[in-house]
Design an enzyme around this catalytic site. Structure first.
Site, mmCIF file in Angstrom:
data_model
loop_
_atom_site.group_PDB
_atom_site.id
_atom_site.type_symbol
_atom_site.label_atom_id
_atom_site.label_comp_id
_atom_site.label_asym_id
_atom_site.label_seq_id
_atom_site.Cartn_x
_atom_site.Cartn_y
_atom_site.Cartn_z
ATOM 1 N N GLY A 1 -13.370 -3.755 1.054
ATOM 2 C CA GLY A 1 -14.742 -3.288 1.293
ATOM 3 C C GLY A 1 -15.183 -2.246 0.286
ATOM 4 N N ARG B 1 0.819 -1.222 0.000
ATOM 5 C CA ARG B 1 0.000 0.000 0.000
ATOM 6 C C ARG B 1 0.851 1.270 0.000
ATOM 7 N NH1 ARG B 1 -5.193 -1.383 3.956
ATOM 8 N NH2 ARG B 1 -6.168 -2.838 2.492
ATOM 9 N N GLY C 1 -8.649 -6.883 -0.768
ATOM 10 C CA GLY C 1 -8.864 -7.728 0.403
ATOM 11 C C GLY C 1 -8.156 -9.071 0.319
ATOM 12 N N LYS D 1 -19.140 -15.820 2.986
ATOM 13 C CA LYS D 1 -20.584 -15.667 3.164
ATOM 14 C C LYS D 1 -21.319 -15.081 1.970
ATOM 15 C CE LYS D 1 -20.321 -15.139 8.190
ATOM 16 N NZ LYS D 1 -20.609 -14.258 9.337
#
Length: 398
Positions: free
Chosen positions: A376, A34, A353, A196
């Site tokens: 996200g 990053r 992610g 999920k």
């Protein structure tokens, strides 16, 4: 929305929101991806004779100082990468920091301490925003990883500063994610995975109206398999979303969208143990999962099936691993998909992610067209939702 390379900004103090939420180990930066991603913006800003005030969060500091979450290691690593001094502030606001910011000469860099050492950052508190925003003349947001959060440094700073723009990294994210989703070269295939269905439900529904084919892997595939009447043993499954999964399969059929689910599975019989202690017990067709088994990866036949769906693709978006790749026993499915994407003659966009981590682990990161820096944020972008950071930058100065 304007970007730094489209503005005539020189001789100013630029308050730049970077994303230096990096992993630390032994007081040093363990992964500087990053920080490296921010260098083009910083180098452009420095080339125009500006002084830089950098701000970021790191970890979950819960509104109070935590020496373990100081940005000092990030400042040190940035200093090494840029080859010039980076002054580390003791805080992100207050008289001492104001004096440091005011004293900056062109080409000098000040790193503010972790924004989340103050509760006002996550609360979006305007008084906190005011205290930090006054340090700079122009606001630059280059932190896509926080673009989906209405925090003080994301939405408060631009509301208070007359001159604002996005950095080069933000521009890249905007271009690749925005253009890929709005005007994909077809065939357009999306690969989704992760644990999920609930966290990807909006993404799946949004993608159904855009893609030609959708590949579903990871633990979320269990819910779709069970919705088709298959047994998944002790695997993670969201029983309350079986109806939603069935509806997505039915909707895809109506729209002529191919949905590819796993045809075989790699499983463990160590359900209940920590992931790192779980061992591979076998591979089986998805219609023959043992009752005491926990599915933790897609099998080799699934990877072959996915390869056939991906072969004609000209645009691929991938968000979510195919299995619990953190344990090498269950990494083959994810690594297999990474290898397929690396060999395609297509635009390949990786959605940040865990998928970012997996692609880097595969050693194939340089074979992808673009890897998003925001997990996200890229998910919300893929849902078709407006991101607070973009909204705030568009409104700034109007």
């Amino acid at each position: 929305m304007r970007f730094l390379d489209e503005m005539d900004v020189s001789g100013k103090r630029l308050l730049i929101r970077v994303d230096y939420n990096v992993p630390l180990s032994g007081g040093q930066v363990a992964d500087d991806t990053r920080i490296k991603a921010s260098l083009p913006t910083l180098e452009l800003a420095l080339s125009k004779g500006n002084s830089l005030i950098l701000c970021s969060h790191l970890g979950k500091a819960k509104g109070k100082p935590d020496p373990k979450l100081s940005l000092a290691p990030a400042a040190k690593r940035l200093e090494e990468l840029l080859g010039r001094p980076v002054i580390m502030a003791k805080d992100c606001l207050g008289p001492e920091v104001e004096a440091q910011a005011a004293a900056l000469k062109p080409g000098e860099i000040l790193m503010l301490e972790n924004l989340r050492f103050h509760a006002g950052e996550e609360k979006g508190d305007m008084e906190f925003a005011k205290a930090v925003a006054k340090l700079g003349d122009v606001y630059v947001n280059d932190a896509f990883g926080t673009a989906h959060r209405a925090h003080a440094s994301v939405t408060g700073f631009p509301a208070l500063m007359g001159a604002c723009c996005g950095g080069l990294l933000l521009k890249k994210e905007w271009k690749f994610l925005g253009e890929t989703l709005e005007k994909p070269v077809r065939p357009f295939v999306a690969v989704t995975g992760g644990a999920k269905v609930s966290s990807k439900l909006a993404v799946l529904k949004h993608l159904l109206v855009k893609v030609d084919a959708l590949i579903i892997g990871g633990a979320m595939a269990n819910t779709f398999l069970k919705a088709q009447g298959l047994g998944v043993g002790k695997s993670l499954v969201e029983n309350d979303l079986l109806g939603e999964a069935a509806a997505i399969l039915e909707e895809a059929k109506k729209k002529g969208v191919t949905i590819a689910l796993p045809v075989d599975a790699v499983y463990s019989k160590d359900a209940g143990k920590p992931l790192e202690e779980m061992a591979k017990a076998g591979t089986c067709p998805v219609n023959a999962v043992p009752d005491d088994a926990m599915v933790l990866d897609v099998g080799p036949a699934s990877v072959e099936a996915f390869a056939k769906v991906l072969a004609p693709a000209k645009t691929v978006v991938w968000n979510g691993p195919m299995g619990a790749f953190e344990n090498k026993a269950f990494a083959d499915g994810t690594m297999g998909v990474a290898k397929i994407l690396a060999g395609l003659d297509a635009v390949t966009v990786i959605g940040g992610g865990d998928t970012d981590s997996a692609v880097h682990q595969s050693g194939l990161a340089d074979k992808m067209s673009f890897i998003s820096t925001g997990g996200g944020a890229s998910l919300e972008f893929m849902e078709g939702r407006g991101l607070p950071a973009f909204t705030a930058l568009e409104a700034c100065g109007k």
